[in-house]
Design a protein around this motif. Structure first.
Motif, PDB file in Angstrom:
ATOM      1  N   ASN A 223      15.979 -18.500  -6.354  1.00 18.55           N
ATOM      2  CA  ASN A 223      17.229 -17.758  -5.924  1.00 18.55           C
ATOM      3  C   ASN A 223      17.119 -18.259  -4.191  1.00 18.55           C
ATOM      4  N   SER A 224      18.313 -17.922  -3.536  1.00 14.32           N
ATOM      5  CA  SER A 224      18.696 -18.501  -2.205  1.00 14.32           C
ATOM      6  C   SER A 224      17.337 -18.346  -1.309  1.00 14.32           C
ATOM      7  N   SER A 225      17.016 -17.089  -1.294  1.00 15.72           N
ATOM      8  CA  SER A 225      15.736 -16.425  -0.440  1.00 15.72           C
ATOM      9  C   SER A 225      14.820 -17.108  -0.707  1.00 15.72           C
ATOM     10  N   GLU A 226      14.330 -17.601  -2.081  1.00 15.52           N
ATOM     11  CA  GLU A 226      13.172 -18.380  -2.137  1.00 15.52           C
ATOM     12  C   GLU A 226      13.113 -19.892  -1.776  1.00 15.52           C
ATOM     13  N   PHE A 227      14.491 -20.215  -1.626  1.00 12.99           N
ATOM     14  CA  PHE A 227      14.666 -21.493  -1.213  1.00 12.99           C
ATOM     15  C   PHE A 227      14.453 -21.613   0.475  1.00 12.99           C
ATOM     16  N   TYR A 228      15.125 -20.521   1.101  1.00  6.26           N
ATOM     17  CA  TYR A 228      14.721 -20.412   2.470  1.00  6.26           C
ATOM     18  C   TYR A 228      13.470 -20.366   2.728  1.00  6.26           C
ATOM     19  N   ASN A 271      19.783 -17.761   7.820  1.00  5.10           N
ATOM     20  CA  ASN A 271      19.580 -16.501   8.102  1.00  5.10           C
ATOM     21  C   ASN A 271      19.065 -15.540   7.156  1.00  5.10           C
ATOM     22  N   LEU A 272      18.442 -16.287   5.859  1.00  5.84           N
ATOM     23  CA  LEU A 272      18.053 -15.211   5.082  1.00  5.84           C
ATOM     24  C   LEU A 272      16.293 -14.635   5.342  1.00  5.84           C
ATOM     25  N   LYS A 273      16.028 -13.929   4.503  1.00  7.88           N
ATOM     26  CA  LYS A 273      14.628 -13.211   4.801  1.00  7.88           C
ATOM     27  C   LYS A 273      13.703 -13.669   3.722  1.00  7.88           C
ATOM     28  N   LYS A 274      12.193 -13.635   3.824  1.00  4.42           N
ATOM     29  CA  LYS A 274      11.147 -13.757   3.089  1.00  4.42           C
ATOM     30  C   LYS A 274      11.367 -12.999   1.670  1.00  4.42           C
ATOM     31  N   PRO A 275      11.477 -13.537   0.756  1.00  5.46           N
ATOM     32  CA  PRO A 275      11.394 -12.912  -0.694  1.00  5.46           C
ATOM     33  C   PRO A 275      10.369 -12.098  -0.963  1.00  5.46           C
ATOM     34  N   ARG A 276      10.664 -10.916  -1.630  1.00  2.79           N
ATOM     35  CA  ARG A 276       9.608  -9.705  -1.438  1.00  2.79           C
ATOM     36  C   ARG A 276       8.691 -10.103  -2.808  1.00  2.79           C
ATOM     37  N   LEU A 277       9.097 -10.541  -4.022  1.00  4.27           N
ATOM     38  CA  LEU A 277       8.316 -10.560  -4.972  1.00  4.27           C
ATOM     39  C   LEU A 277       7.390 -12.284  -5.195  1.00  4.27           C
ATOM     40  N   THR A 278       8.357 -13.054  -4.636  1.00  5.81           N
ATOM     41  CA  THR A 278       7.715 -14.286  -5.086  1.00  5.81           C
ATOM     42  C   THR A 278       7.222 -15.326  -3.891  1.00  5.81           C
ATOM     43  N   ALA A 279       7.132 -14.686  -2.641  1.00  5.97           N
ATOM     44  CA  ALA A 279       6.834 -15.175  -1.380  1.00  5.97           C
ATOM     45  C   ALA A 279       5.414 -15.921  -1.528  1.00  5.97           C
ATOM     46  N   ALA A 280       4.329 -15.123  -2.158  1.00  7.15           N
ATOM     47  CA  ALA A 280       2.776 -15.605  -2.320  1.00  7.15           C
ATOM     48  C   ALA A 280       2.935 -16.893  -3.289  1.00  7.15           C
ATOM     49  N   VAL A 281       3.641 -16.852  -4.345  1.00  5.13           N
ATOM     50  CA  VAL A 281       3.497 -17.857  -5.089  1.00  5.13           C
ATOM     51  C   VAL A 281       4.192 -19.251  -4.549  1.00  5.13           C
TER      52      VAL A 281
END
Length: 290
Positions: A223-228, A271-281
């Protein structure tokens, strides 16, 4: 004017390549703050362009590629379609080389002596050994206007302006020579966790981190947040790629597209934020570049 598909193709090719080459050489010549190095690079470049112009002129004479064969108001194309097509291509190449020479010379005019500076008429008489034509196909306003010498900005400032208007084609991984396998590991990890399309090419992926023109964007299927977060990590946090002077989001959206093939919106992505579930991956994958 173009008169068949081949001349249309070469017209676009030559004009585009001439523009790219001209910008690249102006930046390269002006990249040093040492005046002697700038003068050396300038003289070497202009010498090479003179050589190419002489080669074009020799070919025109040897193959009889005279302008009269492509004059739409006079020619009846008796020489044959192939000959007139080749005439158009070589004459356009000659004109493009003239334009490149004049533009580069004009940008660094203050570094040339009066004797070394060549007007377009001098190029025809001394380099091409041709009579000065009534129509050169080059208009004066197409050549950059130079600030008078007494108020001319420092060459370093000129280079800064050029760089400010030039957006790089891709990222440049600064450890490519010392750790070439790192990009393979990153690619495999992103592929495994479905962040990029399964049919993605490792060759295209590596191009994105070469600092050069890309052959095709990679489809980001996360998703876009993961790309950010991915771009933020490689550029802002870990600084695995070279500084792009705040152009990282434009470059990112040039190198990657969404899963459906549409472009990312630069103004939204940044302007997006860090993804909650996949940031660590994603961070684990990015850290493979160390």
């Amino acid at each position: 004017r173009c008169f068949n598909s081949k001349t249309k193709y070469y017209h676009k090719l030559i004009i585009n390549e001439a523009g790219n080459y001209c910008k690249q050489m102006i930046e390269l010549i002006g990249s040093s703050e040492e005046i002697c190095i700038v003068k050396y690079s300038l003289c070497r470049t202009l010498k090479k362009l003179k050589m190419l112009l002489r080669e074009a002129a020799s070919l025109i004479k040897a193959k009889d590629y005279e302008l009269k064969y492509i004059n739409p108001y006079q020619s009846n194309f008796d020489a044959g379609r192939d000959h007139t097509t080749n005439t158009y291509i070589i004459q356009l190449l000659k004109t493009a080389l003239l334009k490149i020479y004049l533009e580069i010379q004009e940008v660094f005019k203050s570094h040339l002596s009066y004797e070394d500076y060549m007007e377009i008429e001098d190029l025809y008489l001394q380099v091409l050994s041709e009579p000065i034509p009534a129509e050169t196909f080059l208009k004066r306003h197409s050549i950059p206007e130079v600030v008078p010498a007494e108020v001319k900005p420092d060459i370093a400032e000129t280079v800064k302006v050029i760089r400010a208007h030039t957006i790089p084609e891709s990222f440049r991984f600064d450890r490519l020579c010392t750790n070439p396998d790192a990009l393979n590991d990153l690619f495999d990890s992103l592929l495994l966790h479905l962040f990029i399309a399964q049919r993605s090419s490792i060759r295209d992926f590596k191009k994105i981190f070469s600092g050069k023109e890309i052959t095709g964007p990679i489809r980001w299927t996360g998703n876009s947040s993961e790309f950010y977060w991915f771009i933020y990590l490689i550029y802002n946090k870990y600084k695995f790629v070279e500084d792009l002077k705040q152009q990282q989001w434009k470059v990112a959206c040039h190198c990657f597209v969404q899963g459906n093939g549409t472009r990312f919106d630069v103004s939204k992505i940044r302007n997006l934020k860090k993804p909650r579930l996949t940031a660590a991956v994603i961070e684990k994958a990015v850290r493979l570049l160390k």
